[in-house]
Structure formats: C-alpha cells, structure tokens
Motif scaffolding. Structure first.
Motif, PDB file in Angstrom:
ATOM      1  N   PRO A   1      -4.199  -1.583  -0.725  1.00 36.91           N
ATOM      2  CA  PRO A   1      -2.995  -2.405  -0.946  1.00 36.91           C
ATOM      3  C   PRO A   1      -3.082  -3.104  -2.302  1.00 36.91           C
TER       4      PRO A   1
ATOM      5  N   ASP B   1       3.326   1.562  15.015  1.00 36.30           N
ATOM      6  CA  ASP B   1       2.051   1.377  14.318  1.00 36.30           C
ATOM      7  C   ASP B   1       0.883   1.571  15.289  1.00 36.30           C
ATOM      8  N   ASP B   2      -0.260   1.968  14.732  1.00 37.60           N
ATOM      9  CA  ASP B   2      -1.494   2.110  15.518  1.00 37.60           C
ATOM     10  C   ASP B   2      -1.271   3.001  16.731  1.00 37.60           C
TER      11      ASP B   2
ATOM     12  N   GLN C   1       0.840  -1.198   0.000  1.00 36.76           N
ATOM     13  CA  GLN C   1       0.000   0.000   0.000  1.00 36.76           C
ATOM     14  C   GLN C   1       0.878   1.252   0.000  1.00 36.76           C
TER      15      GLN C   1
ATOM     16  N   GLU D   1      -9.461   8.051   3.861  1.00 37.81           N
ATOM     17  CA  GLU D   1     -10.395   7.529   2.857  1.00 37.81           C
ATOM     18  C   GLU D   1     -11.027   8.627   2.006  1.00 37.81           C
TER      19      GLU D   1
ATOM     20  N   GLU E   1       3.815   0.160   2.384  1.00 37.16           N
ATOM     21  CA  GLU E   1       3.773  -0.837   3.451  1.00 37.16           C
ATOM     22  C   GLU E   1       3.428  -2.188   2.848  1.00 37.16           C
TER      23      GLU E   1
ATOM     24  N   PRO F   1      -5.386 -11.078   7.575  1.00 37.64           N
ATOM     25  CA  PRO F   1      -4.296 -11.169   8.560  1.00 37.64           C
ATOM     26  C   PRO F   1      -4.763 -11.052  10.010  1.00 37.64           C
TER      27      PRO F   1
ATOM     28  N   ASN G   1       5.439  -5.264   8.663  1.00 39.87           N
ATOM     29  CA  ASN G   1       4.934  -5.347  10.032  1.00 39.87           C
ATOM     30  C   ASN G   1       5.627  -6.472  10.776  1.00 39.87           C
TER      31      ASN G   1
ATOM     32  N   SER H   1       5.824  -8.786  14.567  1.00 40.93           N
ATOM     33  CA  SER H   1       5.175  -9.186  15.812  1.00 40.93           C
ATOM     34  C   SER H   1       6.179  -9.151  16.961  1.00 40.93           C
TER      35      SER H   1
ATOM     36  N   GLU I   1      -2.781   7.009   9.095  1.00 43.41           N
ATOM     37  CA  GLU I   1      -3.307   5.798   8.449  1.00 43.41           C
ATOM     38  C   GLU I   1      -4.798   5.974   8.136  1.00 43.41           C
TER      39      GLU I   1
ATOM     40  N   LEU J   1       0.695  -8.731   4.422  1.00 39.75           N
ATOM     41  CA  LEU J   1       0.683 -10.156   4.113  1.00 39.75           C
ATOM     42  C   LEU J   1      -0.709 -10.649   3.720  1.00 39.75           C
ATOM     43  N   ARG J   2      -0.757 -11.505   2.714  1.00 44.04           N
ATOM     44  CA  ARG J   2      -2.008 -12.117   2.256  1.00 44.04           C
ATOM     45  C   ARG J   2      -1.869 -13.628   2.242  1.00 44.04           C
TER      46      ARG J   2
ATOM     47  N   GLY K   1      -3.845   5.342   2.839  1.00 47.70           N
ATOM     48  CA  GLY K   1      -5.258   4.989   2.963  1.00 47.70           C
ATOM     49  C   GLY K   1      -5.910   4.788   1.614  1.00 47.70           C
ATOM     50  N   PHE K   2      -7.157   4.314   1.638  1.00 48.51           N
ATOM     51  CA  PHE K   2      -7.877   3.974   0.416  1.00 48.51           C
ATOM     52  C   PHE K   2      -8.029   5.195  -0.498  1.00 48.51           C
TER      53      PHE K   2
ATOM     54  N   ARG L   1      -5.815   4.582  12.548  1.00 49.19           N
ATOM     55  CA  ARG L   1      -6.968   4.860  11.686  1.00 49.19           C
ATOM     56  C   ARG L   1      -8.197   5.329  12.460  1.00 49.19           C
TER      57      ARG L   1
HETATM   58  P1  C2E Z   1      -1.738  -2.368   9.996  1.00 47.22           P
HETATM   59  O1  C2E Z   1      -0.278  -2.628   9.952  1.00 47.22           O
HETATM   60  O2  C2E Z   1      -2.214  -1.223  10.824  1.00 47.22           O
HETATM   61  O3  C2E Z   1      -2.164  -2.200   8.471  1.00 47.22           O
HETATM   62  C1  C2E Z   1      -3.182  -1.356   8.030  1.00 47.22           C
HETATM   63  C2  C2E Z   1      -4.442  -2.109   7.728  1.00 47.22           C
HETATM   64  O4  C2E Z   1      -5.465  -1.174   7.396  1.00 47.22           O
HETATM   65  C3  C2E Z   1      -4.357  -3.040   6.529  1.00 47.22           C
HETATM   66  O5  C2E Z   1      -5.237  -4.134   6.745  1.00 47.22           O
HETATM   67  C4  C2E Z   1      -4.857  -2.166   5.384  1.00 47.22           C
HETATM   68  O6  C2E Z   1      -5.379  -2.897   4.299  1.00 47.22           O
HETATM   69  C5  C2E Z   1      -5.949  -1.411   6.087  1.00 47.22           C
HETATM   70  N1  C2E Z   1      -6.193  -0.106   5.479  1.00 47.22           N
HETATM   71  C6  C2E Z   1      -5.324   0.681   4.817  1.00 47.22           C
HETATM   72  N2  C2E Z   1      -5.917   1.828   4.421  1.00 47.22           N
HETATM   73  C7  C2E Z   1      -7.193   1.770   4.854  1.00 47.22           C
HETATM   74  C8  C2E Z   1      -8.313   2.669   4.737  1.00 47.22           C
HETATM   75  O7  C2E Z   1      -8.242   3.752   4.172  1.00 47.22           O
HETATM   76  N3  C2E Z   1      -9.482   2.258   5.313  1.00 47.22           N
HETATM   77  C9  C2E Z   1      -9.598   1.068   5.956  1.00 47.22           C
HETATM   78  N4  C2E Z   1     -10.783   0.760   6.459  1.00 47.22           N
HETATM   79  N5  C2E Z   1      -8.567   0.198   6.079  1.00 47.22           N
HETATM   80  C10 C2E Z   1      -7.370   0.551   5.534  1.00 47.22           C
HETATM   81  P2  C2E Z   1      -4.776  -5.643   6.574  1.00 47.22           P
HETATM   82  O8  C2E Z   1      -3.914  -5.789   5.365  1.00 47.22           O
HETATM   83  O9  C2E Z   1      -6.000  -6.470   6.674  1.00 47.22           O
HETATM   84  O10 C2E Z   1      -3.854  -5.887   7.832  1.00 47.22           O
HETATM   85  C11 C2E Z   1      -4.365  -5.855   9.134  1.00 47.22           C
HETATM   86  C12 C2E Z   1      -3.278  -5.946  10.160  1.00 47.22           C
HETATM   87  O11 C2E Z   1      -2.612  -7.225  10.087  1.00 47.22           O
HETATM   88  C13 C2E Z   1      -2.147  -4.929   9.952  1.00 47.22           C
HETATM   89  O12 C2E Z   1      -2.524  -3.688  10.490  1.00 47.22           O
HETATM   90  C14 C2E Z   1      -1.010  -5.586  10.701  1.00 47.22           C
HETATM   91  O13 C2E Z   1      -1.088  -5.310  12.080  1.00 47.22           O
HETATM   92  C15 C2E Z   1      -1.288  -7.063  10.487  1.00 47.22           C
HETATM   93  N6  C2E Z   1      -0.360  -7.572   9.445  1.00 47.22           N
HETATM   94  C16 C2E Z   1      -0.464  -7.511   8.092  1.00 47.22           C
HETATM   95  N7  C2E Z   1       0.618  -8.086   7.495  1.00 47.22           N
HETATM   96  C17 C2E Z   1       1.422  -8.503   8.492  1.00 47.22           C
HETATM   97  C18 C2E Z   1       2.709  -9.164   8.540  1.00 47.22           C
HETATM   98  O14 C2E Z   1       3.354  -9.438   7.518  1.00 47.22           O
HETATM   99  N8  C2E Z   1       3.220  -9.452   9.772  1.00 47.22           N
HETATM  100  C19 C2E Z   1       2.566  -9.122  10.936  1.00 47.22           C
HETATM  101  N9  C2E Z   1       3.120  -9.454  12.122  1.00 47.22           N
HETATM  102  N10 C2E Z   1       1.369  -8.489  10.937  1.00 47.22           N
HETATM  103  C20 C2E Z   1       0.810  -8.187   9.733  1.00 47.22           C
END
Ligand code: C2E
Ligand code: MG
Ligand code: MG
Ligand code: MG
Length: 275
Positions: free
Chosen positions: A263, A179-180, A45, A239, A59, A74, A118, A120, A236, A62-63, A257-258, A203
């Motif tokens: 992504p 993050d967050d 993204q 939208e 960023e 995730p 990201n 852990s 983050e 992972l999928r 963001g979107f 966010r």
């Molecule tokens: P994160 O690191 O805070 O990633 C941002 C999440 O918000 C992503 O969801 C992304 O798709 C989503 N997002 C981005 N822009 C927007 C927006 O404008 N609106 C909304 N509603 N959502 C948006 P995703 O890809 O489902 O990932 C969720 C969480 O999973 C991530 O939060 C991160 O904490 C974790 N994650 C993802 N990949 C990995 C990884 O490779 N390793 C680890 N440990 N955690 C991961």
C-alpha cells in the motif's frame, strides 16, 4: 507454597489486565480526536489484471499515526472503533476521503481506475447509509461504477438485516466485493441472492499455494464459483512470482499483493502508477 504462587499469579494477572484496560482507554481517547487532529490518512494498494500485467484499480487502506501510540495498525484500532461507535465517523471519513481523492485524480487527468474501501458491519447497519453514500458520490461527481465497497464474508451472518442497504448500494451503481473469502464459515447461499460483483480470495490460501495441493484445490474451487456465478475474482496477498504464475495458470483474473506493490501514499502512487 502452591497457594502463595497462585496468589502471586492472580496479582500479576490483575496488574496486567489493569494495564491493558488503561492502554485501551487511553487509545480510545486518542482515536476520538484522530480525525480532528489530522492523524488519519489513506494508503492505496494497486490491483492488477494478471493476464495483461496492468494496474486496473486499488484498495484504500486506513492508517493512523498518533503521537502517543505511533503507527497503530488497523487490525488494532478498527475493532476498537467498532466497539466504541467511533467507526461511524471514521468510516464516513474514509469514504469521503477516497471520493475526494478520486475527484482530484480526475481533475489531474489521470486514467480513471476503480477504488475500493473497506466497510464494517456497523456501518452497514446505519439506516441512512445508502442515502449518505449517494449524496457523497454525487457531491464529488464520481462515476459510481468506479467505486466499490469491500465487506468481509462474516458480515453475511447478518445478511437479512443488511440486505436492504446492500440493495440500495447496488441501485446507486456502487460495487460490492466480498473480502477474505473462504474464511467466514458462512453458508454460500448468500452468493446467489445478494447483489455481489466480486469475491476476494483470502491471503491464507495464497500463502502456501506452491506447496499445498489443498490450497490449490480451494483456489480452483473459488475461481469456479466466480466463473459460474458471473463474479469477478481477486487473489489477495500475492508476494512471489511463483504464486503469480500458478494463479495465471488457473486463470485468476485479478491480483493484489506485495509482489505488485505494498500500500502506497498518494504521492508514491501517483509517481509509480498514475502519472
Ligand atoms: P484487508 O481488507 O483484507 O486488507 C488487506 C491487508 O493485507 C492490508 O493490511 C494489506 O496491507 C495487507 N497486504 C496486502 N498485500 C499483502 C501481501 O502481499 N502480504 C501480506 N502479508 N499482507 C498484504 P492492513 O492495511 O494492515 O489492513 C488490515 C485490515 O484492516 C484490512 O484487511 C481491513 O479488514 C481492515 N481495514 C483497513 N482499512 C480499513 C477501513 O478503512 N475500514 C475498515 N472497516 N477496515 C479497514
Ligand atoms: Mg479489503
Ligand atoms: Mg482482504
Ligand atoms: Mg485478508
């Protein structure tokens, strides 16, 4: 009757619990084979400089696409990976994959941009994490200052335990991003003692920024912290153009963001942003 009903509820509850457990065990088996079966991939993204309206980094997210469970988000499989220890191999895979991608983009002659992945807490607890990271960076001949690790604020509850690893990461030249930010309920004192480069405003504070003065006050405060401690700040979850405009007014430097892009697969990203 009440007793009977209670008993039924109890049976219903155990059946539901049993199904949940079975699903979890089956998912664990699938996840265990996900790397070997090529079921994991990264989406990217873009992050934008808000003032220049220019992409400056991305960023990696992972999928997991599995035959039995479909596209598992995730938020569902990362906790499972952490619980089962699979996060060690999966986390290593994510880092190597992102570095390989950076190497390939460099080879193709694309403009170099920062990539973050990201991480852990479990990964930061690996005693050899720093060494592994340094080796991987060198192997893929990537500029370490273009690589960044995102760790959630809640990880800072264990700050003493992971401090040596964070310092090792810093000494390699790799960036560290929180993050967050604003949701971790932890003391802010870690910000002054740790080698941190960036904070990412969660966010949840951006979502209602237009109508909620409290959210605006929080975002302003985070930007102040960033300015005063010399940290970069990323918003983050942007939208809408309205959210973007407030953030620009508040002089937030970077956003994601979107509104800019969801992504994307590497192919989509190359087509839209890199070529
Ligand atoms: P994160 O690191 O805070 O990633 C941002 C999440 O918000 C992503 O969801 C992304 O798709 C989503 N997002 C981005 N822009 C927007 C927006 O404008 N609106 C909304 N509603 N959502 C948006 P995703 O890809 O489902 O990932 C969720 C969480 O999973 C991530 O939060 C991160 O904490 C974790 N994650 C993802 N990949 C990995 C990884 O490779 N390793 C680890 N440990 N955690 C991961
Ligand atoms: Mg992140
Ligand atoms: Mg985040
Ligand atoms: Mg978030």
């Amino acid at each position: 009757y009440a007793k009977l009903k209670g008993k039924n509820n109890y049976q219903f509850y155990t059946v539901e619990l049993k199904e949940k457990l079975e699903k979890k065990m089956s998912m664990e088996t699938e996840l265990r084979n996900a790397i070997l079966n090529n079921e994991l991939y990264l989406h990217y993204q873009p992050k934008f400089n808000l003032c220049a309206n220019e992409m400056i980094g991305m960023e990696a997210l992972l999928r997991w696409e599995n035959a039995k469970f479909g596209n598992v988000p995730p938020v569902e499989f990362i906790p499972l990976a952490e619980e089962t220890g699979l996060i060690h191999s999966i986390g290593d895979w994510v880092i190597l994959q992102a570095l390989e991608q950076m190497w390939e983009w460099k080879r193709k002659g694309y403009r170099s941009m920062k990539v973050s992945v990201n991480l852990s807490l479990v990964q930061l607890r690996q005693l050899d994490f720093g060494k592994k990271l340094a080796k991987a960076i060198e192997a893929y001949d990537v500029d370490p200052t273009l690589f960044e690790l995102e760790i959630t604020e809640s990880v800072m509850e264990n700050v003493e335990e992971i401090l040596p690893t964070l310092e090792e990461i810093k000494s390699i030249g790799v960036g560290i991003s929180i993050d967050d930010f604003g949701t971790g309920f932890s003391s802010l004192s870690y910000l002054k003692s740790l080698p941190i480069d960036t904070i990412k405003i969660d966010r949840s504070f951006i979502l209602d920024l237009i109508h909620n003065k409290d959210d605006e006050a929080i975002v302003k405060s985070i930007l102040n912290i960033g300015n005063n401690l010399n940290l970069s700040v990323v918003a983050e979850g942007i939208e809408t153009v309205e959210q973007l405009n407030i953030l620009k007014e508040l002089e937030c430097p970077i956003g994601q963001g979107f509104y800019f892009s969801k992504p994307l697969s590497t192919i989509e990203l190359e087509e839209k942003f890199l070529k």
